[in-house]
Motif scaffolding. Structure first.
Motif, PDB file in Angstrom:
ATOM      1  N   GLY A  30      54.107 -12.195   3.050  1.00  0.00           N
ATOM      2  CA  GLY A  30      53.613 -11.213   2.111  1.00  0.00           C
ATOM      3  C   GLY A  30      53.760  -9.829   2.707  1.00  0.00           C
ATOM      4  N   PRO A  31      53.227  -8.831   2.017  1.00  0.00           N
ATOM      5  CA  PRO A  31      53.372  -7.462   2.505  1.00  0.00           C
ATOM      6  C   PRO A  31      52.708  -7.232   3.861  1.00  0.00           C
ATOM      7  CG  PRO A  31      52.132  -7.529   0.440  1.00  0.00           C
ATOM      8  CD  PRO A  31      52.526  -8.925   0.773  1.00  0.00           C
ATOM      9  N   ASP A  32      51.603  -7.905   4.112  1.00  0.00           N
ATOM     10  CA  ASP A  32      50.910  -7.703   5.376  1.00  0.00           C
ATOM     11  C   ASP A  32      50.486  -9.018   6.042  1.00  0.00           C
ATOM     12  OD1 ASP A  32      49.094  -8.331   3.460  1.00  0.00           O
ATOM     13  OD2 ASP A  32      47.641  -6.789   3.987  1.00  0.00           O
ATOM     14  N   PHE A  33      51.185 -10.109   5.735  1.00  0.00           N
ATOM     15  CA  PHE A  33      50.865 -11.387   6.376  1.00  0.00           C
ATOM     16  C   PHE A  33      52.086 -12.282   6.428  1.00  0.00           C
ATOM     17  CE2 PHE A  33      50.466 -12.401   1.923  1.00  0.00           C
ATOM     18  CZ  PHE A  33      50.931 -13.695   1.834  1.00  0.00           C
ATOM     19  N   ALA A  34      52.022 -13.246   7.299  1.00  0.00           N
ATOM     20  CA  ALA A  34      53.031 -14.310   7.368  1.00  0.00           C
ATOM     21  C   ALA A  34      52.301 -15.580   7.772  1.00  0.00           C
ATOM     22  CB  ALA A  34      54.107 -13.972   8.382  1.00  0.00           C
ATOM     23  N   TRP A  35      52.610 -16.672   7.113  1.00  0.00           N
ATOM     24  CA  TRP A  35      51.960 -17.952   7.381  1.00  0.00           C
ATOM     25  C   TRP A  35      53.036 -19.012   7.493  1.00  0.00           C
ATOM     26  CZ3 TRP A  35      51.510 -22.392   4.182  1.00  0.00           C
ATOM     27  CH2 TRP A  35      50.600 -23.334   4.625  1.00  0.00           C
ATOM     28  N   MET A  36      52.971 -19.822   8.538  1.00  0.00           N
ATOM     29  CA  MET A  36      53.966 -20.869   8.742  1.00  0.00           C
ATOM     30  C   MET A  36      53.255 -22.162   9.096  1.00  0.00           C
ATOM     31  SD  MET A  36      57.260 -20.991  11.275  1.00  0.00           S
ATOM     32  CE  MET A  36      56.375 -21.222  12.793  1.00  0.00           C
ATOM     33  N   ALA A  37      53.752 -23.260   8.538  1.00  0.00           N
ATOM     34  CA  ALA A  37      53.190 -24.575   8.827  1.00  0.00           C
ATOM     35  C   ALA A  37      54.303 -25.608   8.787  1.00  0.00           C
ATOM     36  CB  ALA A  37      52.112 -24.938   7.811  1.00  0.00           C
ATOM     37  N   GLU A  38      54.144 -26.648   9.585  1.00  0.00           N
ATOM     38  CA  GLU A  38      55.124 -27.734   9.570  1.00  0.00           C
ATOM     39  C   GLU A  38      54.854 -28.617   8.359  1.00  0.00           C
ATOM     40  OE1 GLU A  38      56.898 -31.252  12.452  1.00  0.00           O
ATOM     41  OE2 GLU A  38      55.283 -29.984  13.170  1.00  0.00           O
ATOM     42  N   ALA A  39      55.914 -28.995   7.682  1.00  0.00           N
ATOM     43  CA  ALA A  39      55.792 -29.846   6.503  1.00  0.00           C
ATOM     44  C   ALA A  39      56.302 -31.242   6.835  1.00  0.00           C
ATOM     45  CB  ALA A  39      56.584 -29.265   5.341  1.00  0.00           C
ATOM     46  N   ASP A  40      55.552 -32.228   6.451  1.00  0.00           N
ATOM     47  CA  ASP A  40      55.959 -33.613   6.642  1.00  0.00           C
ATOM     48  C   ASP A  40      57.213 -33.874   5.810  1.00  0.00           C
ATOM     49  OD1 ASP A  40      54.791 -36.813   5.572  1.00  0.00           O
ATOM     50  OD2 ASP A  40      55.704 -36.324   7.493  1.00  0.00           O
ATOM     51  N   ARG A  41      58.149 -34.617   6.358  1.00  0.00           N
ATOM     52  CA  ARG A  41      59.418 -34.839   5.664  1.00  0.00           C
ATOM     53  C   ARG A  41      59.234 -35.525   4.314  1.00  0.00           C
ATOM     54  NH1 ARG A  41      62.996 -36.850   9.382  1.00  0.00           N
ATOM     55  NH2 ARG A  41      61.470 -36.857  11.001  1.00  0.00           N
ATOM     56  N   LYS A  42      58.139 -36.226   4.133  1.00  0.00           N
ATOM     57  CA  LYS A  42      57.886 -36.896   2.849  1.00  0.00           C
ATOM     58  C   LYS A  42      57.401 -35.928   1.775  1.00  0.00           C
ATOM     59  CE  LYS A  42      56.644 -41.202   5.114  1.00  0.00           C
ATOM     60  NZ  LYS A  42      55.563 -42.135   5.418  1.00  0.00           N
ATOM     61  N   HIS A  43      56.960 -34.741   2.194  1.00  0.00           N
ATOM     62  CA  HIS A  43      56.379 -33.788   1.254  1.00  0.00           C
ATOM     63  C   HIS A  43      57.138 -32.470   1.190  1.00  0.00           C
ATOM     64  CE1 HIS A  43      52.981 -36.465   2.420  1.00  0.00           C
ATOM     65  NE2 HIS A  43      52.927 -36.545   1.105  1.00  0.00           N
ATOM     66  N   ILE A  44      58.404 -32.484   1.529  1.00  0.00           N
ATOM     67  CA  ILE A  44      59.209 -31.262   1.530  1.00  0.00           C
ATOM     68  C   ILE A  44      59.277 -30.646   0.136  1.00  0.00           C
ATOM     69  CG2 ILE A  44      61.534 -30.315   1.895  1.00  0.00           C
ATOM     70  CD1 ILE A  44      59.990 -30.942   4.452  1.00  0.00           C
ATOM     71  N   ARG A  45      59.510 -31.456  -0.864  1.00  0.00           N
ATOM     72  CA  ARG A  45      59.629 -30.940  -2.238  1.00  0.00           C
ATOM     73  C   ARG A  45      58.334 -30.257  -2.672  1.00  0.00           C
ATOM     74  NH1 ARG A  45      62.197 -35.029  -5.224  1.00  0.00           N
ATOM     75  NH2 ARG A  45      64.108 -33.911  -4.815  1.00  0.00           N
ATOM     76  N   ASP A  46      57.190 -30.871  -2.380  1.00  0.00           N
ATOM     77  CA  ASP A  46      55.905 -30.269  -2.736  1.00  0.00           C
ATOM     78  C   ASP A  46      55.675 -28.967  -1.963  1.00  0.00           C
ATOM     79  OD1 ASP A  46      55.312 -32.351  -4.482  1.00  0.00           O
ATOM     80  OD2 ASP A  46      54.321 -33.524  -2.922  1.00  0.00           O
ATOM     81  N   ALA A  47      56.083 -28.939  -0.705  1.00  0.00           N
ATOM     82  CA  ALA A  47      55.911 -27.742   0.115  1.00  0.00           C
ATOM     83  C   ALA A  47      56.748 -26.583  -0.427  1.00  0.00           C
ATOM     84  CB  ALA A  47      56.285 -28.031   1.566  1.00  0.00           C
ATOM     85  N   VAL A  48      57.948 -26.869  -0.863  1.00  0.00           N
ATOM     86  CA  VAL A  48      58.810 -25.828  -1.426  1.00  0.00           C
ATOM     87  C   VAL A  48      58.216 -25.308  -2.732  1.00  0.00           C
ATOM     88  CG1 VAL A  48      61.075 -25.378  -2.432  1.00  0.00           C
ATOM     89  CG2 VAL A  48      60.897 -26.645  -0.300  1.00  0.00           C
ATOM     90  N   LYS A  49      57.703 -26.188  -3.572  1.00  0.00           N
ATOM     91  CA  LYS A  49      57.072 -25.761  -4.825  1.00  0.00           C
ATOM     92  C   LYS A  49      55.859 -24.882  -4.543  1.00  0.00           C
ATOM     93  CE  LYS A  49      58.415 -29.691  -7.686  1.00  0.00           C
ATOM     94  NZ  LYS A  49      57.913 -30.863  -8.427  1.00  0.00           N
ATOM     95  N   PHE A  50      55.055 -25.276  -3.551  1.00  0.00           N
ATOM     96  CA  PHE A  50      53.876 -24.501  -3.185  1.00  0.00           C
ATOM     97  C   PHE A  50      54.274 -23.115  -2.681  1.00  0.00           C
ATOM     98  CE2 PHE A  50      50.991 -23.169   0.261  1.00  0.00           C
ATOM     99  CZ  PHE A  50      49.844 -22.964  -0.481  1.00  0.00           C
ATOM    100  N   ALA A  51      55.247 -23.066  -1.779  1.00  0.00           N
ATOM    101  CA  ALA A  51      55.689 -21.787  -1.220  1.00  0.00           C
ATOM    102  C   ALA A  51      56.248 -20.881  -2.302  1.00  0.00           C
ATOM    103  CB  ALA A  51      56.733 -22.023  -0.130  1.00  0.00           C
ATOM    104  N   THR A  52      56.993 -21.439  -3.228  1.00  0.00           N
ATOM    105  CA  THR A  52      57.555 -20.659  -4.328  1.00  0.00           C
ATOM    106  C   THR A  52      56.446 -20.097  -5.215  1.00  0.00           C
ATOM    107  OG1 THR A  52      59.549 -22.011  -4.300  1.00  0.00           O
ATOM    108  CG2 THR A  52      59.135 -20.723  -6.290  1.00  0.00           C
ATOM    109  N   ALA A  53      55.456 -20.904  -5.515  1.00  0.00           N
ATOM    110  CA  ALA A  53      54.344 -20.445  -6.348  1.00  0.00           C
ATOM    111  C   ALA A  53      53.577 -19.311  -5.674  1.00  0.00           C
ATOM    112  CB  ALA A  53      53.404 -21.607  -6.649  1.00  0.00           C
TER     113      ALA A  53
END
Length: 61
Positions: A30-53
């Motif tokens: 974001g403009p003043d933050f960055a957040w990173m987390a490891e995503a389980d390989r079984k939940h990659i699609r959900d993680a991408v949807k979450f990040a996009t939202a």
């Protein structure tokens, strides 16, 4: 099938599927933050949807 797996597992090497892919990470910036987390390989699609939202919501503000 690698020779190492065949030697270690014998005929059972054909029954075990090799995990594909490596470590996957979700990065949300974001403009003043960055957040990173490891995503389980079984939940990659959900993680991408979450990040996009989240990214879309940040862009609206």
């Amino acid at each position: 099938m690698t020779a190492t797996r065949l030697l270690l597992l014998g005929v059972f090497a054909f029954a075990f599927k090799k995990k594909k892919g490596g470590e996957k990470y979700v990065l949300i910036e974001g403009p003043d933050f960055a957040w990173m987390a490891e995503a389980d390989r079984k939940h990659i699609r959900d993680a991408v949807k979450f990040a996009t939202a989240v990214q879309n919501q940040v862009l609206k503000q």
